[in-house]
Design an enzyme around this catalytic site. Structure first.
Site, PDB file in Angstrom:
ATOM      1  N   SER A 293       0.857  -1.193   0.000  1.00 31.64           N
ATOM      2  CA  SER A 293       0.000   0.000   0.000  1.00 31.64           C
ATOM      3  C   SER A 293       0.891   1.241   0.000  1.00 31.64           C
ATOM      4  O   SER A 293       2.120   1.140   0.110  1.00 31.64           O
ATOM      5  CB  SER A 293      -0.883   0.002   1.243  1.00 31.64           C
ATOM      6  N   LYS A 294       0.252   2.380  -0.082  1.00 33.58           N
ATOM      7  CA  LYS A 294       0.953   3.674  -0.089  1.00 33.58           C
ATOM      8  C   LYS A 294       1.970   3.768   1.053  1.00 33.58           C
ATOM      9  O   LYS A 294       2.999   4.424   0.912  1.00 33.58           O
ATOM     10  CB  LYS A 294      -0.074   4.812   0.075  1.00 33.58           C
TER      11      LYS A 294
END
Ligand code: GLU
Length: 522
Positions: A293-294
């Site tokens: 994820s980010k």
């Protein structure tokens, strides 16, 4: 291509009897091209190409509120840049040919979904639900509080005669369309298991009843994902649905829809077989083994492109996320990947996104380019760093950096000193235990050596001159301060290459400046 009568009977992996492979990537244009989508696209592409089949690109834009044309453009151009070329899709070069199964945008296929939704409604395999959102939320809350599985069995609407439901719709009552979970029977008791076969995972079982009467459309012209995807895969004659494992929970719903439409068969052990194979790829994980994820850094293809990774690198690297050729090979061309790829070698467990490997591979691809190729690829990064200079000079500098470069975005920072006087701490001039006096002496000698030169100012001549001067002495003590004076960097190309490119005057000025710095008291 015409549908074949054997459709749905090829669940054994025997390609001799199979119609040609058709895979697809079906991105939703609700964000920029994600690395996970690109990896799924790549596996679909490799599999189709390996078997001489077709790779289809379909835009799943049923979510009108979140889909945008900009995201669609970003996805198409990202796949194009990566070299994952589709045989059929919404845009295919300048030709008006788009493939035999056009249109390839769900928003343009509403007529198809409507036809099948009406069929299911007519056969009472789907129905209109008039529950309000509040009623549904309350039901869910109560189920959670009583710790019973959350499911919606849509009483009384699932049994309302179609005519009455249509009257209510006509009177403007808000509704959605739900799939009617088939009634249980002696053969299929209420806890009957729905089984689907996955090439990577084998048999996967679900308790069908737990799915409840799930929604399939907001209205007859607003299908939801689980419905539209089945219609498209069927109409587009997809043979292998290869996608991320996050879609496993959707699969039984899709299987039930295909079954209700009469598109499934049964195998000898009674499993319901859709007209395609299911293949669920392992999730991509960050180094901490949680879903990428980010939080872990860049997740969009654009970000990697901007960071200076080559498309060849990403193509190769993504193929290794959850797959390997069965031996230690890592750097492989597109042709080799197509030849070697097989779904059987895709791993089941989550696959780590290994940035160290990515950087190494990028360095390898950078080194494998000719100087002209690399220069073309690097141009935007020079522009980005505000570096504009004569192409011949830039090419020479690039050739010096090529052996050490990991990412093209490092170019700006890495070569800025060629164009601007570098700033650095005087301590950097010191080689090992040298005293300030030794450093100053070393720089002075270098300056004298250069100033007294009459021969051409090229690296071979310079090297000979300096090596003669150093003789049996300490090379580091002579060359480290010189190199730092020229570059201002701890690591850079060698001093003779730097001298040749910077030229005598600039080099002397930099040495002079270093001398002043070395002599200065801190
Ligand atoms: N639109 C879905 C997604 O972007 C595709 C799902 C599928 O491949 O079935 O995840």
């Amino acid at each position: 291509m015409q549908p074949k009568s054997s459709r749905g009977k090829y669940y054994i992996l025997d390609f001799t009897n199979m119609k040609s492979v058709r895979t697809r990537i079906a991105p939703s244009p609700t964000g920029n091209l994600h690395i996970g989508t690109a990896r799924t696209a790549l596996f679909n592409f490799l599999y189709a190409k390996k078997h001489g089949g077709a790779f289809v690109l379909r835009i799943e834009d049923t979510d009108r509120e979140r889909s945008t044309k900009e995201f669609e453009k970003n996805i198409l151009s990202g796949l194009e840049w990566l070299g994952i070329h589709w045989d059929e899709g919404p845009e295919i070069g300048s030709s008006s040919y788009r493939g035999d199964y056009a249109p390839y945008r769900q928003s343009e296929r509403i007529f198809s979904y409507k036809k099948y939704l009406e069929k299911l409604l007519f056969e009472e395999k789907a129905f209109y639900c008039f529950h309000t959102e509040k009623e549904l939320a309350n039901e869910k809350k109560a189920q959670m509080e009583s710790k019973i599985p959350v499911q919606h069995i849509c009483t009384p609407w699932r049994d309302l005669p179609k005519r009455d439901a249509e009257k209510k719709c006509g009177a403007g009552e808000a509704s959605i369309i739900r799939f009617k979970m088939p009634p249980t029977s002696a053969k299929e008791p209420s806890n009957y298991q729905l089984t689907f076969r996955d090439i990577i995972r084998g048999q996967v079982h679900f308790f069908a009843r737990l799915l409840g009467d799930f929604p399939i459309a907001k209205s007859s012209v607003e299908p939801l994902y689980n419905f539209a995807v089945v219609i498209d895969d069927y109409e587009m004659q997809i043979t292998h649905v290869i996608r991320g494992e996050d879609h496993i929970p959707n699969t039984p719903k899709q299987l039930l829809i295909a079954k209700a439409l009469g598109w499934t068969t049964k195998n000898t052990i009674g499993d319901t077989i859709p007209p395609w194979e299911y293949v669920h790829l392992p999730l991509i994980l960050g180094p901490d083994r949680s879903k990428l994820s980010k939080r872990h850094g860049a997740t969009s293809v654009d970000e990697y492109r901007q960071a200076g990774y080559l498309s060849d690198t990403l193509f190769n690297f993504m193929a290794l996320i959850g797959w390997n050729p069965g031996d230690a090979r890592e750097k492989m061309t597109k042709e080799v990947l197509i030849k070697e790829f097989s779904l059987e070698k895709v791993q089941k467990s989550g696959a780590i996104f290994d940035t160290t490997k990515l950087d190494w591979l990028n360095g390898e691809y950078i080194r494998s380019k000719t100087s002209d190729e690399l220069f073309e690829i690097a141009r935007p990064y020079f522009d980005q760093a505000g570096i504009s200079a004569d192409a011949i000079l830039l090419k020479r500098i690039l050739a010096l950096e090529q052996p050490r470069l990991k990412k093209l975005s490092e170019l700006g920072e890495g070569i800025g000193f060629f164009f601007a006087v570098p700033e650095y701490n005087k301590e950097l001039l010191r080689w090992k235990q040298m005293s300030d006096e030794d450093v100053a002496q070393s720089l002075k000698k270098s300056a004298e050596c250069i100033a007294g030169m009459t021969a051409p100012f090229n690296k071979e001549v310079l090297q000979k001159l300096f090596f003669d001067m150093i003789g049996e002495g300490d090379k580091g003590a002579a060359l480290w301060p010189l190199r730092v004076a020229l570059s201002g960097k701890k690591s850079s190309p060698g001093p003779f290459e730097l001298l040749e490119i910077l030229g005598r005057e600039v080099s002397l000025r930099r040495l002079q400046r270093a001398l002043e710095l070395a002599g200065a008291t801190t």
